[in-house]
Design a protein around this motif. Structure first.
Motif, PDB file in Angstrom:
ATOM      1  N   MET A   1       0.841  -1.202   0.000  1.00  0.00           N
ATOM      2  CA  MET A   1       0.000   0.000   0.000  1.00  0.00           C
ATOM      3  C   MET A   1       0.875   1.251   0.000  1.00  0.00           C
ATOM      4  N   PRO A   2       0.480   2.280  -0.720  1.00  0.00           N
ATOM      5  CA  PRO A   2       1.239   3.531  -0.670  1.00  0.00           C
ATOM      6  C   PRO A   2       1.188   4.158   0.726  1.00  0.00           C
ATOM      7  N   HIS A   3       2.212   4.916   1.046  1.00  0.00           N
ATOM      8  CA  HIS A   3       2.257   5.646   2.303  1.00  0.00           C
ATOM      9  C   HIS A   3       2.881   7.008   2.030  1.00  0.00           C
ATOM     10  N   THR A   4       2.689   7.935   2.954  1.00  0.00           N
ATOM     11  CA  THR A   4       3.253   9.273   2.756  1.00  0.00           C
ATOM     12  C   THR A   4       4.488   9.477   3.621  1.00  0.00           C
ATOM     13  N   GLN A   5       5.397  10.280   3.109  1.00  0.00           N
ATOM     14  CA  GLN A   5       6.559  10.739   3.872  1.00  0.00           C
ATOM     15  C   GLN A   5       6.673  12.242   3.711  1.00  0.00           C
ATOM     16  N   THR A   6       6.902  12.923   4.823  1.00  0.00           N
ATOM     17  CA  THR A   6       7.101  14.369   4.796  1.00  0.00           C
ATOM     18  C   THR A   6       8.570  14.666   5.077  1.00  0.00           C
ATOM     19  N   ILE A   7       9.151  15.429   4.178  1.00  0.00           N
ATOM     20  CA  ILE A   7      10.576  15.736   4.200  1.00  0.00           C
ATOM     21  C   ILE A   7      10.739  17.241   4.372  1.00  0.00           C
ATOM     22  N   TYR A   8      11.535  17.645   5.343  1.00  0.00           N
ATOM     23  CA  TYR A   8      11.825  19.055   5.589  1.00  0.00           C
ATOM     24  C   TYR A   8      13.286  19.342   5.283  1.00  0.00           C
ATOM     25  N   SER A   9      13.541  20.568   4.841  1.00  0.00           N
ATOM     26  CA  SER A   9      14.900  21.055   4.638  1.00  0.00           C
ATOM     27  C   SER A   9      15.007  22.433   5.271  1.00  0.00           C
ATOM     28  N   TRP A  10      16.125  22.678   5.998  1.00  0.00           N
ATOM     29  CA  TRP A  10      16.275  23.959   6.689  1.00  0.00           C
ATOM     30  C   TRP A  10      17.746  24.331   6.794  1.00  0.00           C
ATOM     31  N   ASN A  11      18.090  25.493   6.283  1.00  0.00           N
ATOM     32  CA  ASN A  11      19.396  26.088   6.556  1.00  0.00           C
ATOM     33  C   ASN A  11      19.286  26.765   7.914  1.00  0.00           C
ATOM     34  N   VAL A  12      19.948  26.178   8.913  1.00  0.00           N
ATOM     35  CA  VAL A  12      19.775  26.643  10.302  1.00  0.00           C
ATOM     36  C   VAL A  12      20.760  27.739  10.696  1.00  0.00           C
ATOM     37  N   ASN A  13      21.798  27.958   9.874  1.00  0.00           N
ATOM     38  CA  ASN A  13      22.774  29.006  10.178  1.00  0.00           C
ATOM     39  C   ASN A  13      23.339  28.824  11.593  1.00  0.00           C
ATOM     40  N   GLY A  14      23.697  27.584  11.909  1.00  0.00           N
ATOM     41  CA  GLY A  14      24.256  27.258  13.217  1.00  0.00           C
ATOM     42  C   GLY A  14      23.309  26.391  14.025  1.00  0.00           C
ATOM     43  N   HIS A 249      16.975  31.765   7.353  1.00  0.00           N
ATOM     44  CA  HIS A 249      16.159  30.935   6.477  1.00  0.00           C
ATOM     45  C   HIS A 249      15.013  30.330   7.276  1.00  0.00           C
ATOM     46  N   CYS A 250      13.975  29.895   6.583  1.00  0.00           N
ATOM     47  CA  CYS A 250      12.946  29.078   7.217  1.00  0.00           C
ATOM     48  C   CYS A 250      12.901  27.723   6.518  1.00  0.00           C
ATOM     49  N   PRO A 251      12.295  26.724   7.139  1.00  0.00           N
ATOM     50  CA  PRO A 251      12.227  25.408   6.504  1.00  0.00           C
ATOM     51  C   PRO A 251      11.295  25.390   5.290  1.00  0.00           C
ATOM     52  N   VAL A 252      11.567  24.449   4.411  1.00  0.00           N
ATOM     53  CA  VAL A 252      10.674  24.112   3.293  1.00  0.00           C
ATOM     54  C   VAL A 252      10.380  22.625   3.393  1.00  0.00           C
ATOM     55  N   SER A 253       9.267  22.186   2.807  1.00  0.00           N
ATOM     56  CA  SER A 253       8.902  20.778   2.952  1.00  0.00           C
ATOM     57  C   SER A 253       8.210  20.258   1.699  1.00  0.00           C
ATOM     58  N   VAL A 254       8.212  18.947   1.589  1.00  0.00           N
ATOM     59  CA  VAL A 254       7.424  18.252   0.579  1.00  0.00           C
ATOM     60  C   VAL A 254       6.855  16.992   1.224  1.00  0.00           C
ATOM     61  N   THR A 255       5.632  16.647   0.864  1.00  0.00           N
ATOM     62  CA  THR A 255       5.023  15.384   1.268  1.00  0.00           C
ATOM     63  C   THR A 255       4.819  14.545   0.020  1.00  0.00           C
ATOM     64  N   LEU A 256       5.329  13.314   0.068  1.00  0.00           N
ATOM     65  CA  LEU A 256       5.268  12.401  -1.069  1.00  0.00           C
ATOM     66  C   LEU A 256       4.436  11.175  -0.706  1.00  0.00           C
ATOM     67  N   ARG A 257       3.628  10.716  -1.643  1.00  0.00           N
ATOM     68  CA  ARG A 257       2.931   9.435  -1.503  1.00  0.00           C
ATOM     69  C   ARG A 257       3.755   8.407  -2.257  1.00  0.00           C
TER      70      ARG A 257
END
Length: 263
Positions: A1-14, A249-257
């Protein structure tokens, strides 16, 4: 069965400063399956156990030769099948900018791409880094691998991606040659997940720390999550999260099925 994954990316500057203010708590609160950090500015040996390996996550780090500069890290609920650091070229691998983690469903490239803001020589280095990255990724895309590439790309691609594009036409980050080089990512078969999902949305992920730029939302979209063409239809959502503070920076995200079978 398909499932979702949420991926975040963030330049934290430390990363240590962000963690000290409790601003990584949303890693659990928002149910991130993967969190990729850039500009960690530390070596993992210098971190507390709780930050080095957050509870419930596997962690991988890549630090550069110079302390307090660059660095990337990837936290994931799944343990990676394989981990690679760098792009395999000494010119680009001393600063700790690339961490590759392979999972059953996709391979993730966490990259802190160079900035060109310090002058023409650094712009040339940035463009060479882009070109070498494409040399690495093209055969993988051609072979049909499922790939996610994310991080601080340090270029706004189109006028919609920065608030004052006319004033910045000759500024690194929006130079014609930088934008053309980023366009080669799309030509190679990488899909900008945010622009695919939100084609007309003007939203930014970086703001100058001067003149109240963030409060006035005078920003740039420098942080991207790209997916291979064979993951285009898997995009369920893509977003930018300006409510998460602690960095310029702030985070960006994508959710994939995703399918359960391996890539």
């Amino acid at each position: 069965m398909p499932h979702t994954q949420t991926i975040y990316s963030w330049n934290v500057n430390g990363v240590r400063a962000v963690a000290a203010r409790g601003q990584l708590a949303w890693l659990h609160e928002r149910g991130a399956d993967v969190l990729a950090l850039q500009e960690t500015k530390t070596h993992p040996d210098k971190l507390s156990a709780a930050l080095h390996r957050p509870d419930g996550y596997h962690s991988e780090w890549c630090a550069g030769d110079v302390a307090h500069y660059c660095g990337v890290a990837t936290f994931s609920r799944q343990q990676p099948l394989a981990v690679t650091r760098g792009l395999g070229h000494p010119l680009f691998d001393t600063e700790g900018r690339v961490l590759v983690t392979t999972f059953p469903q996709f391979t993730l490239y966490n990259i802190y791409f160079p900035s060109g803001s310090s002058g023409p020589e650094r712009v040339a280095h940035k463009l060479a880094f882009y070109a070498h990255f494409l040399d690495v990724i093209r055969p993988r895309l051609a072979a049909g691998e499922r790939i996610v590439v994310l991080g601080d790309v340090n270029t706004a691609y189109a006028p919609i991606d920065l608030a004052r594009w006319r004033e910045n036409a000759k500024t690194s980050g929006f130079l014609p040659e930088e934008r053309a080089a980023l366009g080669e990512f799309f030509a190679a078969g990488l899909v900008d997940s945010f622009r695919h999902h939100r084609p007309d949305t003007a939203a930014y992920s970086w703001w100058s720390q001067r003149s109240g730029a963030r409060e006035r939302n005078i920003g740039w979209r420098l942080d991207y999550i790209f997916v291979s063409e064979n993951l285009r239809d898997a995009i369920v959502d893509a977003a930018i999260h300006p409510d998460i503070v602690g960095s310029d920076h702030c985070p960006v995200s994508v959710t994939l099925r995703l399918p359960d079978e391996p890539s």
